[in-house]
Design a protein around this motif. Structure first.
Motif, mmCIF file in Angstrom:
data_model
loop_
_atom_site.group_PDB
_atom_site.id
_atom_site.type_symbol
_atom_site.label_atom_id
_atom_site.label_comp_id
_atom_site.label_asym_id
_atom_site.label_seq_id
_atom_site.Cartn_x
_atom_site.Cartn_y
_atom_site.Cartn_z
ATOM 1 N N GLU A 1 0.831 -1.194 0.000
ATOM 2 C CA GLU A 1 0.000 0.000 0.000
ATOM 3 C C GLU A 1 0.869 1.249 0.000
ATOM 4 N N ARG A 2 0.439 2.226 -0.742
ATOM 5 C CA ARG A 2 1.124 3.503 -0.758
ATOM 6 C C ARG A 2 0.202 4.558 -0.169
ATOM 7 N N ASN A 3 0.714 5.756 -0.020
ATOM 8 C CA ASN A 3 -0.073 6.863 0.506
ATOM 9 C C ASN A 3 -0.447 6.654 1.976
ATOM 10 N N ASN A 4 0.402 5.918 2.708
ATOM 11 C CA ASN A 4 0.180 5.764 4.143
ATOM 12 C C ASN A 4 0.596 7.035 4.876
ATOM 13 N N ASN A 5 0.012 7.244 6.041
ATOM 14 C CA ASN A 5 0.379 8.379 6.890
ATOM 15 C C ASN A 5 1.498 7.975 7.839
ATOM 16 N N VAL A 6 2.551 8.768 7.860
ATOM 17 C CA VAL A 6 3.666 8.577 8.793
ATOM 18 C C VAL A 6 3.866 9.903 9.525
ATOM 19 N N VAL A 7 3.770 9.873 10.846
ATOM 20 C CA VAL A 7 3.875 11.086 11.658
ATOM 21 C C VAL A 7 5.113 10.975 12.546
ATOM 22 N N MET A 8 5.993 11.947 12.441
ATOM 23 C CA MET A 8 7.182 12.037 13.284
ATOM 24 C C MET A 8 6.857 12.912 14.493
ATOM 25 N N ALA A 9 6.713 12.302 15.661
ATOM 26 C CA ALA A 9 6.392 13.033 16.894
ATOM 27 C C ALA A 9 7.670 13.198 17.700
ATOM 28 N N LEU A 10 8.168 14.419 17.781
ATOM 29 C CA LEU A 10 9.447 14.690 18.438
ATOM 30 C C LEU A 10 9.220 15.367 19.784
ATOM 31 N N ASP A 11 9.735 14.740 20.812
ATOM 32 C CA ASP A 11 9.715 15.322 22.148
ATOM 33 C C ASP A 11 10.830 16.367 22.223
ATOM 34 N N ALA A 12 10.457 17.625 22.464
ATOM 35 C CA ALA A 12 11.436 18.717 22.554
ATOM 36 C C ALA A 12 11.583 19.212 23.983
ATOM 37 N N GLY A 13 11.279 18.359 24.966
ATOM 38 C CA GLY A 13 11.367 18.756 26.364
ATOM 39 C C GLY A 13 12.787 18.806 26.880
ATOM 40 N N ARG A 14 12.898 18.998 28.182
ATOM 41 C CA ARG A 14 14.205 19.212 28.806
ATOM 42 C C ARG A 14 15.149 18.038 28.583
ATOM 43 N N ALA A 15 14.647 16.811 28.750
ATOM 44 C CA ALA A 15 15.520 15.643 28.627
ATOM 45 C C ALA A 15 16.066 15.494 27.215
#
Length: 437
Positions: free
Chosen positions: A229-243
Protein backbone atom coordinates in the motif's frame (compact mmCIF):
# COMPACT_ATOMS: atom_id res chain seq x y z
CA UNK A 1 38.29 55.44 12.75
CA UNK A 2 42.00 56.29 13.01
CA UNK A 3 44.25 55.34 15.93
CA UNK A 4 47.97 54.62 16.52
CA UNK A 5 49.58 51.25 15.92
CA UNK A 6 51.77 49.38 18.36
CA UNK A 7 54.83 50.63 16.51
CA UNK A 8 53.94 54.27 17.15
CA UNK A 9 53.17 53.60 20.80
CA UNK A 10 56.50 51.85 21.31
CA UNK A 11 58.41 54.67 19.56
CA UNK A 12 56.64 57.29 21.68
CA UNK A 13 57.36 55.27 24.81
CA UNK A 14 61.04 55.17 23.86
CA UNK A 15 61.25 58.94 23.15
CA UNK A 16 59.80 59.95 26.52
CA UNK A 17 62.56 58.52 28.78
CA UNK A 18 65.21 59.60 26.24
CA UNK A 19 63.91 63.19 26.43
CA UNK A 20 63.90 63.01 30.23
CA UNK A 21 67.51 61.83 30.37
CA UNK A 22 68.53 64.48 27.84
CA UNK A 23 66.86 67.19 29.94
CA UNK A 24 68.68 66.06 33.10
CA UNK A 25 72.09 65.75 31.48
CA UNK A 26 71.88 68.75 29.13
CA UNK A 27 69.25 71.16 30.48
CA UNK A 28 69.82 73.56 27.61
CA UNK A 29 68.69 70.88 25.13
CA UNK A 30 65.48 69.92 26.91
CA UNK A 31 63.42 71.10 23.91
CA UNK A 32 65.01 68.36 21.76
CA UNK A 33 62.76 65.76 23.39
CA UNK A 34 59.67 67.79 22.54
CA UNK A 35 60.96 68.18 19.00
CA UNK A 36 61.23 64.39 18.67
CA UNK A 37 57.63 63.94 19.82
CA UNK A 38 56.45 66.64 17.42
CA UNK A 39 58.40 64.97 14.62
CA UNK A 40 56.74 61.64 15.45
CA UNK A 41 53.31 63.28 15.32
CA UNK A 42 54.14 64.81 11.96
CA UNK A 43 55.22 61.41 10.64
CA UNK A 44 51.91 59.96 11.88
CA UNK A 45 50.06 62.72 10.04
CA UNK A 46 51.99 61.99 6.85
CA UNK A 47 51.23 58.25 7.30
CA UNK A 48 47.53 59.03 7.72
CA UNK A 49 47.33 61.23 4.62
CA UNK A 50 49.52 59.09 2.39
CA UNK A 51 47.73 55.81 3.15
CA UNK A 52 44.57 54.39 1.63
CA UNK A 53 41.51 56.43 2.79
CA UNK A 54 38.80 54.70 4.82
CA UNK A 55 36.09 55.52 2.27
CA UNK A 56 37.83 53.68 -0.55
CA UNK A 57 37.01 50.11 0.51
CA UNK A 58 34.16 47.74 -0.39
CA UNK A 59 33.63 44.42 1.35
CA UNK A 60 31.48 41.41 0.43
CA UNK A 61 31.07 38.17 2.38
CA UNK A 62 30.43 34.81 0.75
CA UNK A 63 29.01 31.92 2.75
CA UNK A 64 26.31 29.24 2.72
CA UNK A 65 22.68 30.17 3.14
CA UNK A 66 22.12 27.24 5.47
CA UNK A 67 24.27 24.71 7.32
CA UNK A 68 23.62 21.62 9.41
CA UNK A 69 24.02 21.33 13.16
CA UNK A 70 27.62 20.47 14.06
CA UNK A 71 28.90 21.21 10.56
CA UNK A 72 32.06 23.18 9.90
CA UNK A 73 31.88 25.86 7.25
CA UNK A 74 33.73 28.97 6.19
CA UNK A 75 32.91 32.55 5.32
CA UNK A 76 35.08 34.30 2.75
CA UNK A 77 35.40 38.09 3.06
CA UNK A 78 36.53 39.87 -0.11
CA UNK A 79 38.02 43.36 0.13
CA UNK A 80 38.31 45.75 -2.80
CA UNK A 81 40.12 49.12 -2.68
CA UNK A 82 39.65 51.92 -5.18
CA UNK A 83 43.38 52.21 -5.68
CA UNK A 84 46.36 50.09 -4.75
CA UNK A 85 45.79 47.96 -1.67
CA UNK A 86 47.81 48.71 1.49
CA UNK A 87 50.71 46.59 2.59
CA UNK A 88 48.86 44.92 5.46
CA UNK A 89 45.20 44.54 6.45
CA UNK A 90 43.07 42.61 8.94
CA UNK A 91 39.38 41.71 9.06
CA UNK A 92 37.10 40.73 11.95
CA UNK A 93 33.55 39.38 11.87
CA UNK A 94 30.68 40.52 14.05
CA UNK A 95 28.23 37.62 14.33
CA UNK A 96 25.41 36.62 16.65
CA UNK A 97 23.81 33.22 17.08
CA UNK A 98 24.65 29.57 17.81
CA UNK A 99 28.13 29.64 16.32
CA UNK A 100 31.75 29.18 17.37
CA UNK A 101 35.03 30.21 15.76
CA UNK A 102 37.82 27.74 16.71
CA UNK A 103 40.49 29.92 15.07
CA UNK A 104 39.12 33.24 16.28
CA UNK A 105 37.02 36.01 14.81
CA UNK A 106 39.97 37.90 13.29
CA UNK A 107 42.04 36.96 10.25
CA UNK A 108 44.77 38.49 8.13
CA UNK A 109 43.83 39.55 4.61
CA UNK A 110 45.79 38.10 1.70
CA UNK A 111 46.31 41.21 -0.44
CA UNK A 112 46.97 41.03 -4.18
CA UNK A 113 46.78 44.08 -6.45
CA UNK A 114 43.84 46.27 -5.43
CA UNK A 115 42.10 43.72 -3.19
CA UNK A 116 42.31 40.60 -1.12
CA UNK A 117 40.37 38.02 0.86
CA UNK A 118 40.20 36.52 4.34
CA UNK A 119 38.65 33.18 5.32
CA UNK A 120 36.97 32.45 8.67
CA UNK A 121 36.47 28.87 9.86
CA UNK A 122 33.23 28.47 11.85
CA UNK A 123 31.16 25.72 13.46
CA UNK A 124 27.36 25.69 13.84
CA UNK A 125 26.68 24.54 17.40
CA UNK A 126 22.88 24.18 17.38
CA UNK A 127 19.79 25.04 15.37
CA UNK A 128 18.76 28.64 14.95
CA UNK A 129 19.66 31.69 12.88
CA UNK A 130 23.16 33.12 12.65
CA UNK A 131 23.23 36.84 11.99
CA UNK A 132 26.26 38.20 10.14
CA UNK A 133 25.84 41.74 11.40
CA UNK A 134 29.01 43.55 10.36
CA UNK A 135 32.64 43.21 9.41
CA UNK A 136 35.51 45.36 10.67
CA UNK A 137 38.52 45.99 8.44
CA UNK A 138 41.69 47.85 9.30
CA UNK A 139 44.96 48.55 7.56
CA UNK A 140 48.14 50.53 8.19
CA UNK A 141 49.69 53.44 6.38
CA UNK A 142 52.99 53.22 4.47
CA UNK A 143 55.01 53.91 7.64
CA UNK A 144 53.01 51.52 9.83
CA UNK A 145 52.26 54.22 12.46
CA UNK A 146 48.49 54.60 11.99
CA UNK A 147 45.61 52.10 11.87
CA UNK A 148 42.69 52.99 9.63
CA UNK A 149 39.55 51.08 10.54
CA UNK A 150 36.09 50.89 9.02
CA UNK A 151 32.94 49.02 10.03
CA UNK A 152 30.61 47.86 7.25
CA UNK A 153 27.09 46.61 8.01
CA UNK A 154 26.20 43.35 6.26
CA UNK A 155 22.97 42.08 7.87
CA UNK A 156 23.14 38.57 6.37
CA UNK A 157 21.45 35.49 7.80
CA UNK A 158 22.58 31.85 7.86
CA UNK A 159 20.06 29.21 8.90
CA UNK A 160 21.30 26.35 11.06
CA UNK A 161 19.12 23.37 10.15
CA UNK A 162 19.11 19.72 11.16
CA UNK A 163 22.05 18.12 9.46
CA UNK A 164 20.67 16.72 6.19
CA UNK A 165 23.96 15.83 4.50
CA UNK A 166 24.08 12.38 6.11
CA UNK A 167 20.33 12.16 5.44
CA UNK A 168 20.81 12.15 1.70
CA UNK A 169 23.96 10.01 1.85
CA UNK A 170 22.38 7.38 4.12
CA UNK A 171 19.13 7.39 2.16
CA UNK A 172 20.95 6.83 -1.12
CA UNK A 173 23.03 4.03 0.41
CA UNK A 174 19.97 2.31 1.91
CA UNK A 175 17.96 2.54 -1.29
CA UNK A 176 20.87 1.30 -3.41
CA UNK A 177 21.55 -1.58 -1.04
CA UNK A 178 17.90 -2.61 -1.01
CA UNK A 179 17.65 -2.36 -4.77
CA UNK A 180 20.79 -4.50 -5.16
CA UNK A 181 19.26 -7.28 -3.05
CA UNK A 182 15.79 -6.93 -4.58
CA UNK A 183 14.09 -5.73 -1.40
CA UNK A 184 12.38 -2.74 -2.97
CA UNK A 185 10.92 -4.84 -5.75
CA UNK A 186 9.64 -7.42 -3.28
CA UNK A 187 7.96 -4.77 -1.18
CA UNK A 188 6.32 -3.18 -4.20
CA UNK A 189 4.96 -6.47 -5.43
CA UNK A 190 4.40 -9.59 -3.37
CA UNK A 191 4.66 -8.42 0.24
CA UNK A 192 1.70 -6.08 0.63
CA UNK A 193 -1.95 -6.56 1.47
CA UNK A 194 -3.68 -5.25 -1.65
CA UNK A 195 -4.43 -7.88 -4.30
CA UNK A 196 -2.57 -7.21 -7.53
CA UNK A 197 -2.91 -10.21 -9.88
CA UNK A 198 -2.69 -13.97 -10.26
CA UNK A 199 0.65 -15.32 -11.39
CA UNK A 200 2.12 -18.74 -11.99
CA UNK A 201 3.60 -20.14 -8.81
CA UNK A 202 7.38 -20.03 -8.87
CA UNK A 203 10.05 -21.43 -6.64
CA UNK A 204 10.61 -19.13 -3.64
CA UNK A 205 7.05 -17.77 -3.48
CA UNK A 206 5.03 -18.13 -0.31
CA UNK A 207 2.93 -21.29 -0.49
CA UNK A 208 0.19 -19.59 1.51
CA UNK A 209 -0.38 -17.32 -1.49
CA UNK A 210 -1.55 -20.23 -3.69
CA UNK A 211 -5.13 -19.79 -4.87
CA UNK A 212 -6.32 -23.39 -4.90
CA UNK A 213 -9.68 -22.69 -6.59
CA UNK A 214 -8.12 -20.84 -9.50
CA UNK A 215 -5.35 -23.42 -9.70
CA UNK A 216 -7.94 -26.22 -10.03
CA UNK A 217 -9.84 -24.26 -12.67
CA UNK A 218 -6.75 -23.65 -14.79
CA UNK A 219 -5.02 -26.96 -13.97
CA UNK A 220 -1.86 -25.05 -12.94
CA UNK A 221 -0.54 -23.70 -9.69
CA UNK A 222 -1.49 -20.03 -9.46
CA UNK A 223 -0.56 -17.69 -6.62
CA UNK A 224 -1.91 -14.33 -5.59
CA UNK A 225 0.40 -11.38 -5.91
CA UNK A 226 -0.05 -8.36 -3.68
CA UNK A 227 1.30 -4.86 -3.81
CA UNK A 228 2.44 -2.72 -0.95
CA UNK A 229 0.00 0.00 0.00
CA UNK A 230 1.12 3.50 -0.76
CA UNK A 231 -0.07 6.86 0.51
CA UNK A 232 0.18 5.76 4.14
CA UNK A 233 0.38 8.38 6.89
CA UNK A 234 3.67 8.58 8.79
CA UNK A 235 3.87 11.09 11.66
CA UNK A 236 7.18 12.04 13.28
CA UNK A 237 6.39 13.03 16.89
CA UNK A 238 9.45 14.69 18.44
CA UNK A 239 9.72 15.32 22.15
CA UNK A 240 11.44 18.72 22.55
CA UNK A 241 11.37 18.76 26.36
CA UNK A 242 14.21 19.21 28.81
CA UNK A 243 15.52 15.64 28.63
CA UNK A 244 15.73 15.71 24.83
CA UNK A 245 17.72 18.95 24.83
CA UNK A 246 20.60 17.41 26.78
CA UNK A 247 23.69 16.77 24.63
CA UNK A 248 24.84 13.35 23.55
CA UNK A 249 28.18 13.23 21.79
CA UNK A 250 28.28 17.04 21.81
CA UNK A 251 24.95 17.41 19.95
CA UNK A 252 21.53 17.79 21.63
CA UNK A 253 19.32 14.71 21.49
CA UNK A 254 16.58 16.64 19.72
CA UNK A 255 18.97 17.41 16.85
CA UNK A 256 19.92 13.74 16.62
CA UNK A 257 16.23 12.87 16.56
CA UNK A 258 15.48 15.49 13.90
CA UNK A 259 18.20 14.10 11.62
CA UNK A 260 16.89 10.55 12.04
CA UNK A 261 13.33 11.76 11.41
CA UNK A 262 14.35 13.57 8.23
CA UNK A 263 16.21 10.51 6.97
CA UNK A 264 13.15 8.33 7.50
CA UNK A 265 10.90 11.01 6.01
CA UNK A 266 13.09 11.13 2.92
CA UNK A 267 12.79 7.34 2.44
CA UNK A 268 9.06 7.36 3.23
CA UNK A 269 8.41 10.04 0.62
CA UNK A 270 10.36 7.98 -1.91
CA UNK A 271 8.11 5.04 -0.99
CA UNK A 272 5.03 7.09 -1.80
CA UNK A 273 3.85 7.69 1.77
CA UNK A 274 2.71 10.95 3.35
CA UNK A 275 4.84 12.36 6.18
CA UNK A 276 4.03 14.92 8.86
CA UNK A 277 5.85 16.38 11.88
CA UNK A 278 4.60 16.99 15.40
CA UNK A 279 6.73 18.55 18.17
CA UNK A 280 5.81 18.93 21.82
CA UNK A 281 7.14 19.59 25.31
CA UNK A 282 4.76 20.85 28.01
CA UNK A 283 2.28 21.45 25.18
CA UNK A 284 2.23 20.98 21.39
CA UNK A 285 4.70 23.34 19.73
CA UNK A 286 4.78 22.58 16.02
CA UNK A 287 2.64 20.52 13.71
CA UNK A 288 2.35 19.81 9.99
CA UNK A 289 -0.27 17.67 8.31
CA UNK A 290 1.03 14.58 6.49
CA UNK A 291 2.03 15.62 2.98
CA UNK A 292 3.61 14.01 -0.06
CA UNK A 293 5.11 15.15 -3.32
CA UNK A 294 8.38 16.72 -4.49
CA UNK A 295 7.99 19.81 -2.27
CA UNK A 296 7.24 17.86 0.89
CA UNK A 297 10.80 17.31 2.06
CA UNK A 298 11.87 21.01 2.00
CA UNK A 299 8.72 21.87 3.93
CA UNK A 300 9.41 19.15 6.51
CA UNK A 301 12.96 20.42 6.79
CA UNK A 302 11.71 23.91 7.61
CA UNK A 303 9.31 22.52 10.23
CA UNK A 304 12.14 20.52 11.83
CA UNK A 305 14.37 23.61 11.84
CA UNK A 306 11.68 25.56 13.69
CA UNK A 307 11.53 23.15 16.63
CA UNK A 308 12.95 25.20 19.47
CA UNK A 309 14.97 24.03 22.47
CA UNK A 310 13.00 23.91 25.70
CA UNK A 311 13.66 23.47 29.41
CA UNK A 312 10.06 22.40 30.15
CA UNK A 313 9.09 18.93 31.32
CA UNK A 314 7.28 16.83 28.74
CA UNK A 315 3.52 16.47 29.09
CA UNK A 316 2.86 13.14 27.35
CA UNK A 317 -0.84 13.10 28.22
CA UNK A 318 -1.65 16.38 26.50
CA UNK A 319 0.69 15.84 23.57
CA UNK A 320 -0.32 12.29 22.66
CA UNK A 321 -4.02 13.02 23.18
CA UNK A 322 -3.76 16.04 20.88
CA UNK A 323 -1.91 13.98 18.28
CA UNK A 324 -4.47 11.16 18.44
CA UNK A 325 -7.33 13.62 17.97
CA UNK A 326 -5.70 15.17 14.89
CA UNK A 327 -5.29 11.88 12.98
CA UNK A 328 -8.35 10.89 10.97
CA UNK A 329 -6.92 7.65 9.52
CA UNK A 330 -4.69 4.82 10.64
CA UNK A 331 -1.10 6.04 10.74
CA UNK A 332 2.38 5.07 11.75
CA UNK A 333 3.34 7.34 14.67
CA UNK A 334 7.08 7.47 15.33
CA UNK A 335 7.78 8.96 18.77
CA UNK A 336 11.26 10.30 19.55
CA UNK A 337 11.61 10.73 23.30
CA UNK A 338 13.81 10.22 26.34
CA UNK A 339 12.70 9.36 29.88
CA UNK A 340 14.92 10.16 32.81
CA UNK A 341 13.04 8.22 35.50
CA UNK A 342 10.28 5.68 35.97
CA UNK A 343 7.75 8.34 37.00
CA UNK A 344 7.87 10.10 33.65
CA UNK A 345 7.86 6.69 31.97
CA UNK A 346 4.65 5.72 33.79
CA UNK A 347 2.97 8.89 32.55
CA UNK A 348 4.15 8.10 29.07
CA UNK A 349 2.83 4.54 29.20
CA UNK A 350 -0.58 5.62 30.49
CA UNK A 351 -0.89 8.21 27.70
CA UNK A 352 -0.37 5.67 24.90
CA UNK A 353 -3.89 4.24 25.09
CA UNK A 354 -5.61 6.59 22.58
CA UNK A 355 -2.83 6.05 20.02
CA UNK A 356 -2.59 2.26 20.30
CA UNK A 357 -6.29 1.76 19.65
CA UNK A 358 -6.08 2.90 16.02
CA UNK A 359 -2.46 3.50 15.08
CA UNK A 360 0.89 1.75 14.89
CA UNK A 361 3.31 3.32 17.38
CA UNK A 362 7.08 3.14 17.04
CA UNK A 363 9.27 4.50 19.85
CA UNK A 364 12.81 5.67 19.14
CA UNK A 365 15.23 6.12 22.03
CA UNK A 366 18.95 6.78 21.86
CA UNK A 367 21.31 4.62 23.85
CA UNK A 368 22.80 6.36 26.86
CA UNK A 369 26.43 5.83 25.94
CA UNK A 370 27.63 7.63 29.07
CA UNK A 371 25.87 5.19 31.40
CA UNK A 372 27.08 2.23 29.37
CA UNK A 373 30.64 3.56 29.59
CA UNK A 374 30.36 3.78 33.38
CA UNK A 375 29.25 0.15 33.65
CA UNK A 376 31.88 -1.11 31.18
CA UNK A 377 34.83 0.81 32.67
CA UNK A 378 37.19 -1.00 35.01
CA UNK A 379 36.87 0.59 38.48
CA UNK A 380 40.01 2.13 39.94
CA UNK A 381 38.52 3.88 42.98
CA UNK A 382 35.56 3.48 45.30
CA UNK A 383 33.73 6.27 43.51
CA UNK A 384 34.01 4.33 40.26
CA UNK A 385 32.25 1.35 41.84
CA UNK A 386 29.35 3.42 43.19
CA UNK A 387 29.08 5.22 39.85
CA UNK A 388 28.94 1.90 37.98
CA UNK A 389 26.29 0.52 40.36
CA UNK A 390 24.06 3.58 39.90
CA UNK A 391 24.52 3.48 36.13
CA UNK A 392 23.60 -0.22 36.03
CA UNK A 393 20.46 0.47 38.08
CA UNK A 394 19.38 3.23 35.69
CA UNK A 395 20.00 0.98 32.69
CA UNK A 396 17.89 -1.78 34.28
CA UNK A 397 14.99 0.65 34.80
CA UNK A 398 15.37 1.79 31.21
CA UNK A 399 15.28 -1.81 29.94
CA UNK A 400 12.18 -2.49 32.06
CA UNK A 401 10.32 0.46 30.52
CA UNK A 402 11.26 -0.64 26.98
CA UNK A 403 10.08 -4.16 27.76
CA UNK A 404 6.73 -2.85 28.97
CA UNK A 405 6.40 -0.83 25.79
CA UNK A 406 6.93 -3.96 23.71
CA UNK A 407 4.36 -5.85 25.77
CA UNK A 408 1.84 -3.09 25.00
CA UNK A 409 2.39 -3.68 21.29
CA UNK A 410 4.71 -0.74 20.67
CA UNK A 411 7.57 -1.19 18.22
CA UNK A 412 10.83 -0.01 19.84
CA UNK A 413 14.08 1.09 18.23
CA UNK A 414 17.01 1.61 20.59
CA UNK A 415 20.20 2.57 18.80
CA UNK A 416 23.36 4.57 19.21
CA UNK A 417 23.17 8.20 18.20
CA UNK A 418 25.22 7.65 15.06
CA UNK A 419 23.08 4.69 13.95
CA UNK A 420 19.62 5.96 14.88
CA UNK A 421 18.72 7.05 11.35
CA UNK A 422 19.54 3.80 9.49
CA UNK A 423 18.03 1.71 12.31
CA UNK A 424 14.79 3.67 12.13
CA UNK A 425 14.62 3.33 8.34
CA UNK A 426 15.00 -0.44 8.62
CA UNK A 427 12.24 -0.55 11.25
CA UNK A 428 9.97 1.53 9.00
CA UNK A 429 10.61 -0.73 6.00
CA UNK A 430 9.98 -3.80 8.15
CA UNK A 431 6.63 -2.40 9.31
CA UNK A 432 5.62 -1.78 5.69
CA UNK A 433 6.77 -5.26 4.68
CA UNK A 434 4.58 -6.78 7.40
CA UNK A 435 1.64 -4.60 6.30
CA UNK A 436 1.05 -3.26 9.79
CA UNK A 437 -0.03 0.21 8.70
Amino acid sequence: MIYPTRRMILVAAAIAPAALVLGLVLPAWWTAGLALLVFLILLAGVDMLAGVPTRSIAVTCEGPGSVGVGESFSILARLRFERQAPGFAEAALGMDGPIAAPQGWRANVDLVGDGGSAAFALIAERRGTIRLEAIWTRWTGPLGLIWKQRRLVLDQAILVLPNIRPVREDAARIVNRDAMHGLIAQMQLGEGAEFEALAEFRQGMDRRAIDWKQSARHTALLAKEYRTERNNNVVMALDAGRAMCEPIGGVPRIDRAASAALLTAYVALKEGDRVGFFAFDSRPRASSAPIAGPRAFPMLQRVAAGIDYSDNETNYTLALATLAGSLSRRSLVIVFTEFADTISAELMLSALGPLLKRHVVLFVVLKDEELEAFTAAEPAEADDVSRAVMAAALLRERALVLTRLRHLGVEVVEAAASQAGPALVQAYLDIKRRSLI
